[in-house]
Design a protein around this motif. Sequence first.
Motif, PDB file in Angstrom:
ATOM      1  N   GLY A 265       0.861  -1.166   0.000  1.00 47.37           N
ATOM      2  CA  GLY A 265       0.000   0.000   0.000  1.00 47.37           C
ATOM      3  C   GLY A 265       0.898   1.217   0.000  1.00 47.37           C
ATOM      4  O   GLY A 265       2.123   1.088  -0.001  1.00 47.37           O
TER       5      GLY A 265
ATOM      6  N   TRP B 139      -0.658  -0.741  -5.702  1.00 46.18           N
ATOM      7  CA  TRP B 139      -1.783  -0.356  -4.849  1.00 46.18           C
ATOM      8  C   TRP B 139      -2.626   0.755  -5.457  1.00 46.18           C
ATOM      9  O   TRP B 139      -3.472   1.339  -4.782  1.00 46.18           O
ATOM     10  CB  TRP B 139      -1.289   0.061  -3.473  1.00 46.18           C
ATOM     11  CG  TRP B 139      -0.034   0.870  -3.481  1.00 46.18           C
ATOM     12  CD1 TRP B 139       1.222   0.405  -3.268  1.00 46.18           C
ATOM     13  CD2 TRP B 139       0.098   2.267  -3.715  1.00 46.18           C
ATOM     14  NE1 TRP B 139       2.124   1.428  -3.366  1.00 46.18           N
ATOM     15  CE2 TRP B 139       1.459   2.583  -3.625  1.00 46.18           C
ATOM     16  CE3 TRP B 139      -0.806   3.298  -3.982  1.00 46.18           C
ATOM     17  CZ2 TRP B 139       1.959   3.863  -3.809  1.00 46.18           C
ATOM     18  CZ3 TRP B 139      -0.323   4.581  -4.169  1.00 46.18           C
ATOM     19  CH2 TRP B 139       1.051   4.853  -4.078  1.00 46.18           C
TER      20      TRP B 139
ATOM     21  N   TRP C 133      -4.165  -0.223   0.348  1.00 50.56           N
ATOM     22  CA  TRP C 133      -3.970  -1.634   0.660  1.00 50.56           C
ATOM     23  C   TRP C 133      -5.179  -2.455   0.252  1.00 50.56           C
ATOM     24  O   TRP C 133      -5.065  -3.607  -0.141  1.00 50.56           O
ATOM     25  CB  TRP C 133      -3.653  -1.836   2.143  1.00 50.56           C
ATOM     26  CG  TRP C 133      -4.484  -1.030   3.073  1.00 50.56           C
ATOM     27  CD1 TRP C 133      -4.191   0.197   3.559  1.00 50.56           C
ATOM     28  CD2 TRP C 133      -5.761  -1.383   3.613  1.00 50.56           C
ATOM     29  NE1 TRP C 133      -5.200   0.644   4.361  1.00 50.56           N
ATOM     30  CE2 TRP C 133      -6.161  -0.306   4.425  1.00 50.56           C
ATOM     31  CE3 TRP C 133      -6.585  -2.490   3.505  1.00 50.56           C
ATOM     32  CZ2 TRP C 133      -7.375  -0.309   5.109  1.00 50.56           C
ATOM     33  CZ3 TRP C 133      -7.790  -2.496   4.192  1.00 50.56           C
ATOM     34  CH2 TRP C 133      -8.172  -1.414   4.976  1.00 50.56           C
TER      35      TRP C 133
END
Lengths: 393, 192, 103
Positions: A119, A283, A296
């Motif tokens: 992320g 991400w 994420w």
Amino acid sequence: MNNLDQIFVYAKYWLLSQLPGGVQSLVSIVLDIIAIIAVFGTCFALTTILERKGLGRIQNRYGPNRVGPCGLLQPMADAIKMLTKEDIVPFAADKVVHYLAPLVLTVPIWLAFSVIPFGREMSAIDLDAGVLFFFAVGGASELAVFMAGWSSRNKYSLVGAMRAIAQMISYEVPLVLATIPVIMLSGSLNLNKIVEAQSGYAFGVAQWNVFTPWGFAGFFLFLIAATAESNRSPFDLPEGESEIIAGFLTEYSGFKYALFFLGEYLGLFAVTALSVTLFLGGWHAPLQVLEFLPSWFCFFVKFAAIIAVFIWVRGTVPRLRFDQLLNFSWRFLVPLTLVNLLVAVVWHFTSLGAGLDQSLRWLISAAMIVPAYVYFGRALSPNRPTRIYQYAE
Amino acid sequence: MPNNISFYIFAVGVLATATAAMRLRNPVHCALAAAAAFAGLAVIYFQLDAEFISFAQLLIYVGAISILVIFAVLLTRGSDIQPGVELASPHWLTGLAIAVLVAFVIAVPVCSSSFGEKIAPKMTVAPVKLIGEELMTRYLFPLETMGLLLTVALIGAAVIALREPEESEIRNPKSEIRKQPTTEELVAEVQP
Amino acid sequence: MTPLSQYLFLSTLLFAIGFAGVVTRRNAVIVLVGIEFMLNAANLNFIAFWRYGVSGAAPTGIMAVMFSIAIAAAEAAVGLALIIAVYRHRKTTQLEKLDTLKG
């Protein structure tokens, strides 16, 4: 929105700020490790149950549905079963090597997760040569498989190990060659920078590598090679039950067997996470309007989608023969990845002010990759018989 | 100091596994110990801020050369150890003496030099980009030569290790090769 | 930080171990592993001198080691192929038995 996106990062820093300064760096490392182990351990448990259920549905049956609601606690039952089983070591086995093999397989694979950005600001270490690190730690798995097969002193184990090594070496070549266009066009081996290079949006759609001709071809080549690299069906010859019992796993039982099982799935997760990072924009959200989603969350949705594809493929495609397997790598995947490299080069240089229209670039790339695909595909089976419809008159 | 401690741990590990690789009876064990030694060296390269080389070492030595060695051992039946066969060559004592002498000769100048006090300058890890640019500019000729060498080695190794045809096959090559059944024959076989 | 001499000691010992293996072992494959150790010892020296040297910015040592690793890979491939070819003819990898060329 930003708070939700960075919730884990903030949580980590809040935890660290509660601690004395001396131990902060150490605790930070430990927290990263715990997070990775917890997340992918859970993924492992969930994937085993979902895979069994999915395969069941594909094969027209229910799959596990006895333990817990909808059979969701099945992984727990499996784990308890594995842990309580007797650990049998063959009398003639090379005890030390037999003991070390599962460890050598499982430990390096955990390392591979450390370079992947899950992320925004969420990668354990930001290595400059991240992609190289990923493949370097993957190199140990071949050794582990050999150790397992050789130390068992069992014909089936040795044959399985030799098959596995031949397969892994053959498919590592296209796997690495398929990533090279991405590295070339992003100009970095750093996975964070590769994700950054895919960050833009054109007409509201993300500019991922998979939306370019070389990325599109490369993505599928990568996925095929990844399937073989993680010994999954249709490339699961090393453990072809119908021929060699369980390959290099034959003489393993109990917790060691569970470790091999874990290592295999972790290898699959690692290579899936890498494919998400390299080709599917890491991400980044797929559409500009979806940018409010936490980074994420986007990553794990893509991750789960690819895992689902792997399960689907496993349920659908029959197993290859061994000569077909090696020919497929050396005569089909490797030449195609090399052509794909050329496509990437052409794509790169036509963007440099040549004033070429976007669709023309696509056309040139397609003109390079499609004939190659057809040619190498046909060459795989040179004396292919014409199809005879025997019973369909 | 943690850097120092971990250096000693890995240095001892490398030396121990290297010694094991040279001393163990079973060649497969030797190859596995050698792989461990190579991996330990990769860690030491990493400590020396040579990130790229460290990963290349892991990839090439552990992932490729160790496997190659293991295959060679298995293909030459080196792992069948007869109890009667001596492990070391007859002049092993002389060889060992020479090895100790070599170590001594190198160690003396290392001790007497002023390297002991030398402390590494502060530096960041050499960026991969810089290595790539150097490879494509200053080291372009060596790089191309290396590519040629690797190609030659690949083809050469394949040709050398290729199974030579048996003499009977050379005399009449057709007899050994089984004719592939044609489609019609296959169909005829299937049909009742 | 570890002083440079420690790395040089390590490389010296590694070189000596590899050398001892080369001159004492009979199995040709293990001799090749010994040669790899000697090459690795040289590589370690390259990296250590580069790290502690003055030319910090230019990756000279890294380049040398990179080429050295490539040569080692080529050498291992050809060397092991030779050993296998010899084994096929003579059915042995014991080095003393391969002395037909001795005058």
